[in-house]
Design a protein around this motif. Structure first.
Motif, PDB file in Angstrom:
ATOM      1  N   ARG A  32       0.770  -1.293  -0.271  1.00 19.59           N
ATOM      2  CA  ARG A  32      -0.255   0.050  -0.090  1.00 19.59           C
ATOM      3  C   ARG A  32       0.700   1.457  -0.188  1.00 19.59           C
ATOM      4  O   ARG A  32       0.410   2.304   0.254  1.00 19.59           O
ATOM      5  CB  ARG A  32      -1.216  -0.284   0.638  1.00 19.59           C
ATOM      6  N   TRP A  65      -9.879   0.627   2.162  1.00 15.86           N
ATOM      7  CA  TRP A  65      -8.753  -0.296   1.662  1.00 15.86           C
ATOM      8  C   TRP A  65      -9.934  -0.561   0.131  1.00 15.86           C
ATOM      9  O   TRP A  65     -10.083  -1.385  -0.428  1.00 15.86           O
ATOM     10  CB  TRP A  65      -8.435  -1.216   2.099  1.00 15.86           C
ATOM     11  N   SER A 110     -10.114  -5.214   3.865  1.00 18.61           N
ATOM     12  CA  SER A 110     -10.088  -5.026   5.296  1.00 18.61           C
ATOM     13  C   SER A 110     -10.294  -5.936   5.976  1.00 18.61           C
ATOM     14  O   SER A 110     -10.284  -6.047   7.627  1.00 18.61           O
ATOM     15  CB  SER A 110     -10.539  -3.551   5.267  1.00 18.61           C
TER      16      SER A 110
END
Length: 650
Positions: A32, A65, A110
């Motif tokens: 990420r 996310w 997530s």
């Protein structure tokens, strides 16, 4: 007059041009975080003269996310620092995109509930989100502030807040998604004001941009241009620039539509909001603007102060530099085929007409040629034209032989499919480039084995031939392959001249744009049209480009009959036999002719005789223009390398 390619001032900072490279998903990340591929990607656009570069939107809170490699601001500091340093070397401004997708995100990564102002299911995913409490709202505001502080520490010139598509900030501002009765619902701009205040507090003298939805295209409850005028007036004094966009969860593809939507679709909306803020804040036009001429017109006409040209710089990162020099940039076809990457395939960002996009760290370093030799390219489609361009750019004497009377190959035919005329622009660009480079062009000429055997370098790009048909055509049945049909259209015939009277059946076993576009074309000429597909939805592959819903709507508006989950089994002079894919039940329908839009096979006449020769494009395996251009370029580079010939900038 404000020139598109000359420097401009935003706040107290100067940008080398009025062109902005907007935030978009790339899938270039490592986990990420931003990666070295991101740095090379943005650096390439800065080197090409782009004025403002806004990085991929980073989530400001771990609850968000939206896709697997979506940046998370908490870990983006090192990546932002590398990007800022690289971009600043060319004078461009580096802006960090910040946001939270809210109910338009994903819970798959997530494994927790989506955040939203109210319990309104997302219209796309149908997932019901959780309604934020005061605790989560406070954390969200703090997340924006903390993310801004990280960007400042990394040396970025500022941040851009996303209150447009895929944005929790927009969801709070809209009656579509905010049904709250508390202060966060009765005052729908409250959250955005609080976020702007928190971010401004952490920015110091850095820039604060706002990507703002001025029309959700849902006037029954959503943000309308009339609402937006009042909202931007209230916000103008607290931001340094404003990007005007449209769209919502109700119209997800509207923000970044494909080539069926005319470029500059936000011009009037942008004009309205710029008039509302006056000279308070610079306004950026967004909306498929890919032509520098249209961008300059927008500046001259007072529509905007800067122009976002993101996809145009995917097609040609040197757009600004070339425009300054009076050189035509490589044109963007707006197909979305390789640049729309937010899906479960996790593809790397690229461009249908410029395969180097997204792969800036992969390409070999060019060198200056020391000598030239003669090369023969057989085939004048996109693969052959790109190969000839690369070879000629490297200083080699190139002869290109095309058996038909026109260059462009299958790309010319694809441009005739309903709604896809823009594709012809890239064929024209390739032809112009090889002509300027002095390539010796022979059309209407069939290359022979003698031509091949007498050439120093040879590359085959001979295209494709009709593929197999999985149905039976009885005697006197009218069946045309799509290429045959469009070749005759290219020669000047009208569809009605090529087809008998009666119902026309488009057979689409592929599910791509050709079948759908062909049905649209026939219907637009007043021909009774039906389309048959084995899929449960017509044109399933159009989901990749964001056109699936719109394509099905266009077909139904045009009166095209849809035979879904169905196989074509037999064609006679006036009937067709269809079989249900799941039950095996058969039925007959009226059918005067079939247009078969199936897969094709490589044309292997010369390749069969000389299998050792390098090949590119459809004669390897018929696919799209992206693969044709990529393989044409690779084959030309490999050909020079294999003969120990130097390679120049291509």
């Amino acid at each position: 007059m404000n020139s598109l390619v000359e420097p401009c001032t935003i706040g107290d900072r100067s940008a080398p041009s009025r062109v902005l490279f907007g935030p978009h998903e790339t899938n270039l990340g490592r986990g990420r975080a931003f990666s070295g591929r991101h740095t090379a990607y943005y650096l390439r656009r800065a080197a090409g003269g782009c004025g403002v570069i806004v990085t991929e939107t980073a989530s400001v809170h771990a609850s968000d996310w939206p896709y697997e490699r979506a940046p998370l601001a908490a870990g983006c500091g090192p990546g932002w620092a590398e990007i800022a340093q690289a971009v600043h070397e060319h004078g461009s401004l580096a802006i960090a995109g910040l946001g939270h997708t809210g109910s338009q995100g994903s819970s798959a990564y997530s494994q927790s509930a989506l955040w939203a102002p109210s319990r309104v299911p997302d219209v796309a995913s149908r997932e019901l989100p959780m309604e934020l409490t005061g605790t989560e709202i406070t954390a969200l505001i703090g997340g924006f502030g903390s993310a801004a502080a990280i960007a400042v520490e990394a040396g970025m010139d500022g941040v851009e807040l996303n209150a447009g598509q895929h944005s929790l900030l927009r969801q709070f501002g809209s009656g579509l998604t905010n049904l709250r009765g508390d202060e966060w619902g009765t005052d729908k701009l409250k959250l955005l004001r609080e976020v702007i205040g928190a971010v401004r507090h952490r920015l110091g003298d850095r820039l604060l941009g706002l990507r703002f939805c001025g029309d959700e295209l849902a006037p029954w409850a959503g943000i309308t241009p009339e609402h937006a005028v009042d909202q931007v007036r209230e916000l103008a004094d607290s931001i340094d620039y404003l990007v005007v966009v449209r769209g919502s969860a109700m119209a997800g593809s509207a923000t970044r539509p494909d080539l069926h939507t005319e470029p500059g679709f936000n011009i009037e909306l942008c004009r309205q909001l710029r008039a509302a803020v006056g000279n308070t804040v610079p306004v950026v036009l967004q909306g498929s603007v890919v032509d520098p001429g249209q961008a300059q017109w927008a500046l001259d006409d007072g529509v905007a102060d800067l122009v976002e040209m993101t996809r145009a710089q995917l097609a040609d990162p040197d757009l600004v530099r070339k425009t300054r020099a009076g050189i035509q940039p490589r044109p963007c076809g707006l197909s979305n085929a390789k640049c729309l990457v937010r899906d479960n395939r996790n593809p790397i960002i690229s461009c249908a007409v410029e395969p180097r996009t997204g792969y800036e760290t992969v390409d070999p370093e060019p060198v200056v040629p020391a000598q030239a030799t003669e090369a023969l390219v057989v085939g004048g489609g996109p693969a052959g034209l790109e190969a000839a361009r690369v070879l000629a750019t490297a200083g080699h004497r190139v002869r290109l032989v095309e058996r038909t009377g026109q260059l462009g190959g299958a790309l010319r035919l694809a441009a005739l499919v309903g709604g896809r005329a823009r594709l012809a622009g890239f064929a024209d660009w390739l032809v112009d480039r090889v002509t300027e480079l002095g390539v010796e062009i022979h059309t209407g000429t069939e290359a022979t084995l003698s031509d091949v055997d007498n050439a120093e370098l040879v590359l085959l790009a001979t295209g494709s031939s009709p593929g197999r048909r999985e149905f039976t055509a009885l005697a006197d049945a009218v069946v045309l392959d799509d290429a045959e049909f469009y070749t005759r259209i290219l020669a000047g015939y009208e569809p009605r001249e090529l087809l008998p009277s009666g119902s026309i059946l488009v057979h689409d076993p592929v599910g791509g744009p050709v079948g759908v576009g062909t049905a649209e074309l026939l219907a637009s000429h007043g021909l009774p049209t039906a389309i048959v597909t084995p899929d449960q939805v017509v044109g399933t592959q159009l989901a990749i480009t964001g056109d699936l819903a719109e394509a099905n709507a266009r077909l139904q508006r045009a009166g095209v009959v849809l035979h879904k989950g169905t196989l074509l089994r037999e064609v006679s002079p006036d009937r067709a036999v269809l079989e249900n894919r799941f039950t095996g039940a058969t039925r007959e329908i009226d059918c005067a002719a079939v247009l078969h839009c199936g897969h094709r096979l490589p044309e292997e006449t010369l390749a069969g005789e000389r299998p050792e020769l390098p090949k590119a494009g459809d004669c390897v395996a018929p696919r799209t223009v992206h693969e044709a251009v990529l393989e044409g370029r690779r084959a030309a580079l490999a050909l020079m390398t294999s003969h120990q010939l130097p390679v120049s900038t291509v």
